[in-house]
Design an enzyme around this catalytic site. Structure first.
Site, PDB file in Angstrom:
ATOM      1  N   ARG A  21      83.449  46.511 105.172  1.00 15.22           N
ATOM      2  CA  ARG A  21      83.010  47.012 106.474  1.00 15.22           C
ATOM      3  C   ARG A  21      81.482  46.918 106.567  1.00 15.22           C
ATOM      4  O   ARG A  21      80.782  47.554 105.780  1.00 15.22           O
ATOM      5  CB  ARG A  21      83.444  48.467 106.671  1.00 15.22           C
ATOM      6  N   GLU A  73      79.209  48.323 108.134  1.00 12.47           N
ATOM      7  CA  GLU A  73      78.740  49.491 108.872  1.00 12.47           C
ATOM      8  C   GLU A  73      77.425  49.963 108.263  1.00 12.47           C
ATOM      9  O   GLU A  73      77.369  50.267 107.079  1.00 12.47           O
ATOM     10  CB  GLU A  73      79.766  50.620 108.802  1.00 12.47           C
ATOM     11  N   ARG A  83      80.213  59.596 102.909  1.00 12.03           N
ATOM     12  CA  ARG A  83      81.588  59.108 102.760  1.00 12.03           C
ATOM     13  C   ARG A  83      81.783  57.640 103.145  1.00 12.03           C
ATOM     14  O   ARG A  83      82.904  57.139 103.092  1.00 12.03           O
ATOM     15  CB  ARG A  83      82.527  59.979 103.586  1.00 12.03           C
ATOM     16  N   HIS A  84      80.705  56.945 103.522  1.00 10.85           N
ATOM     17  CA  HIS A  84      80.853  55.552 103.956  1.00 10.85           C
ATOM     18  C   HIS A  84      80.444  54.572 102.861  1.00 10.85           C
ATOM     19  O   HIS A  84      79.450  54.784 102.164  1.00 10.85           O
ATOM     20  CB  HIS A  84      80.020  55.292 105.210  1.00 10.85           C
ATOM     21  N   GLU A 107      89.003  62.873 107.034  1.00 10.00           N
ATOM     22  CA  GLU A 107      90.055  61.863 107.170  1.00 10.00           C
ATOM     23  C   GLU A 107      90.118  60.964 105.944  1.00 10.00           C
ATOM     24  O   GLU A 107      89.103  60.492 105.440  1.00 10.00           O
ATOM     25  CB  GLU A 107      89.786  61.009 108.418  1.00 10.00           C
ATOM     26  N   SER A 117      94.418  56.446 108.179  1.00 15.77           N
ATOM     27  CA  SER A 117      94.683  56.262 109.603  1.00 15.77           C
ATOM     28  C   SER A 117      95.862  55.300 109.736  1.00 15.77           C
ATOM     29  O   SER A 117      95.964  54.329 108.977  1.00 15.77           O
ATOM     30  CB  SER A 117      93.441  55.685 110.292  1.00 15.77           C
ATOM     31  N   ARG A 162      87.880  57.853  98.998  1.00 10.92           N
ATOM     32  CA  ARG A 162      87.862  59.117  99.739  1.00 10.92           C
ATOM     33  C   ARG A 162      88.921  60.082  99.218  1.00 10.92           C
ATOM     34  O   ARG A 162      88.679  61.292  99.132  1.00 10.92           O
ATOM     35  CB  ARG A 162      88.096  58.864 101.231  1.00 10.92           C
TER      36      ARG A 162
END
Length: 634
Positions: free
Chosen positions: A404, A406, A412-413, A557, A560, A608
């Site tokens: 990712r 991001e 948490r990323h 979370e 998903s 996570r």
């Protein structure tokens, strides 16, 4: 007259050893930049080699002694001529400028003279350091002799530094026992233990060595009265983190060894060989990496090892037993995930990570060149696991990397993480997937608690955490997104049933649910359609909502998922509504044109799950070598 300013920056490289490159010596450099500034131009003189200063030292001396300007100019020209022969130092135009500006030349020579004096002092320091090092190495060689395999095999050599282990036929093949299996019941046995030296201390004729092996530790004792003073001196000199073989008779200590995990057994050292010696000092101290925050606060003037430094030297940081245990837990989560799904009739697949189009759409994708055309790193195996279901592989799962792009530097990323993905046909209702996920996570939680209690105990010593609260399979809390938003509104939050939650709101909801339902693990169903991907099946009763869900641990979370659209035309319609161009992934769309199984699934972030199960505050602590926007190594 021109205004002249000279600035000097000096950097001494403090690694004094001579290295080689292609068998040619590379000498330490004295880096000196002289910025010669006039109102017309700036010259930068890079005196990057000590040899230059050494060569012009005599000219500088003669320049300073010269009585006439003519003699000074002669010596100045000699200096400039030496610089002319050094590639990259000065251009011809710059040399001409200095030759024609005698005042500027005098300032440069004066500055160079200071550099020569500094260099002479530095060379004296180096010579003294080299002499000390030679003496230390001589003493070290006396205390820590290098030995041969035959002396180790026969036992004639009681201690020493072993030759390099190259798996050759040396005859040295001890039956090594791991410290973790030893206890008082083994007292009296003669064994060979291989482990790391964690720390050592001497008391009179004794040397105590605390040895580390993964999560376990054990104490070894060298006694000069039972062996020799030389063996004790050898033990004292072994650097921390070195790997040793110890021949021992196991004994029961008079009192339990509080510093070791193996408290009721001790190694009486009879022979000890260094199999791999550690350089010293280590970039980070493993002992410091083992301290809990509370213990670190108790130590006066203790400088906490920063996260960035730990990650720079992650191979040392991970050696802390709690960190070893974290990665054993991470391994266990993957194992339990696979174990449960295989028992449920799933098969494991391996989808490509080099793909022709972004799998999740959007800009958060890594783009690369693929033989002259664009390719992307997979943001998830989403499209391929759905295609696998339509290929009649039916119930499938995958454990693999996810990428990712991001630019998020949160707790948490990650830009690369391990995805635990599953996809399955639906018989009657997509809640069949929720039931599977519910049972799957209970299996993981129970497996960790029952099979990895030792690892959890070790982690808890450094990172104290409350045991996770959850319910038996089939009884875990499932609430709808609107219900969750109402809880937040009741707690004073301004939230909508049709907008995504923020991270603080997620955490706040987790606390509310913990207080109200006494659980840390729950599922939220019926997310708004606006915050879900184009392939998500809408709720047939309320098209603003969707047949989608997230799973949460401690208010964050971890997973998903959703029922997916399995009708090609409906998929195209929903993609158009969201402005998603499906042309690059038409193979995915076509997979539903020839009879598509109703299906659903979920994607889980391994790191996570580990982070939140253990209550650890940052995902980097549970990632072996984290990939974040600011970190691409080691």
């Amino acid at each position: 007259k021109n205004t002249t300013t000279l600035t000097l920056s000096l950097l001494l490289l403090t690694h004094f050893h001579t290295h080689t490159f292609n068998n040619l010596p590379i000498f330490p450099l004295l880096l000196t930049n002289k910025h010669i500034m006039t109102d017309k131009k700036t010259y930068v003189l890079h005196l990057s080699q000590e040899s230059i200063l050494i060569d012009i030292k005599e000219n500088i001396t003669q320049f300073q002694k010269a009585k006439s300007e003519e003699d000074k100019q002669t010596q100045g020209n000699a200096i400039l001529e030496r610089l002319r022969k050094t590639p990259g130092e000065l251009t011809e135009a710059q040399i001409t400028e200095l030759q024609n500006d005698f005042a500027l030349l005098k300032k440069v020579v004066k500055d160079l003279s200071k550099d020569v004096k500094k260099l002479e002092k530095e060379l004296k320091k180096r010579a003294a350091a080299d002499e000390r090092r030679a003496q230390e190495e001589k003493e070290l060689a006396r205390v820590m002799p290098k030995i041969e395999w035959n002396g180790m095999v026969s036992g004639e050599s009681k201690f020493g530094i072993a030759p390099m282990h190259q798996s050759d036929d040396t005859g040295y093949a001890p039956q090594i026992v791991e410290p973790g299996v030893l206890s008082a019941k083994n007292a009296g046995q003669q064994v060979v233990v291989r482990a790391r030296v964690h720390m050592s201390r001497s008391v009179g004729n004794l040397c105590f060595i605390l040895l580390r092996h993964g999560m376990h530790s054990i104490q070894a004792v060298a006694n000069a009265d039972k062996s020799s003073q030389e063996l004790v001196q050898f033990c004292k000199a072994i650097p921390k983190e070195s790997i040793v073989d110890i021949y021992t008779t196991l004994t029961v200590p008079e009192e339990p060894v509080s510093a070791a995990t193996q408290k009721d057994i001790e190694l009486a050292i009879e022979r000890i060989y260094v199999i791999s010696i550690s350089e010293k000092p280590t970039p980070v101290n493993v002992q410091d990496c083992m301290l809990s925050e509370e213990k670190a606060k108790e130590i006066k003037d203790f400088n906490t090892v920063g996260q960035s430094i730990r990650l720079d030297h992650r191979y040392l940081d991970i050696r802390a037993p709690a960190h070893v245990s974290i990665f054993r837990i991470q391994s266990a989560v993957g194992m339990l995930f696979r174990e449960f799904l295989l028992n449920e009739g799933f098969i494991e697949i391996h989808s490509p990570k080099l793909i022709a189009a972004a799998s999740e759409g959007g800009a958060n994708v890594f783009k690369l060149d693929y033989f002259g055309r664009d390719a992307y790193l997979a943001q998830s195996p989403q499209l391929y696991k759905q295609m696998a279901v339509q290929s009649d592989l039916l119930k499938v799962f995958e454990i693999g990397p996810v990428f990712r792009a991001e630019n998020s530097n949160t707790h948490r990323h990650l830009c690369e993480f391990v995805g635990l993905d599953l996809e399955m046909p639906i018989k009657n209702h997509y809640h069949e997937v929720l039931q599977t996920l519910d049972a799957l996570f209970v299996h993981i939680f129970e497996g960790l608690k029952n099979k990895f209690a030792k690892e959890l105990e070790v982690i808890n010593e450094q990172y104290p955490f409350e045991p996770l609260k959850y319910r038996p399979a089939g009884q875990n809390l499932i609430l709808t997104y609107p219900e969750g938003m109402q809880m937040l509104r009741d707690a004073g939050e301004d939230v909508s049933d049709f907008e995504d939650m923020t991270t603080p709101q997620e955490k706040k909801l987790g606390k509310i649910i913990r207080e109200k339902y006494d659980t840390d693990f729950y599922i939220m169903d019926k997310f708004p359609m606006t915050v879900r991907p184009f392939y998500t099946m809408p709720d047939p009763k309320n098209p603003k909502l969707s047949n989608s869900y997230d799973l949460f641990i401690r208010g964050e979370e971890i997973s998903s998922g959703a029922q997916r659209i399995h009708d090609a035309n409906f998929l195209l319609e929903k993609a158009e509504e969201k402005g998603v161009n499906l042309e690059p992934i038409m193979d995915y769309v076509k997979s539903f044109r020839y009879g598509g199984w109703p299906h659903g699934g979920a994607g889980v972030g391994l790191e996570r799950v580990v982070m939140l199960f253990l209550g650890i505050p940052n995902v980097r602590k549970v990632t072996m070598f984290p990939r974040t926007p600011d970190r691409l190594s080691p």
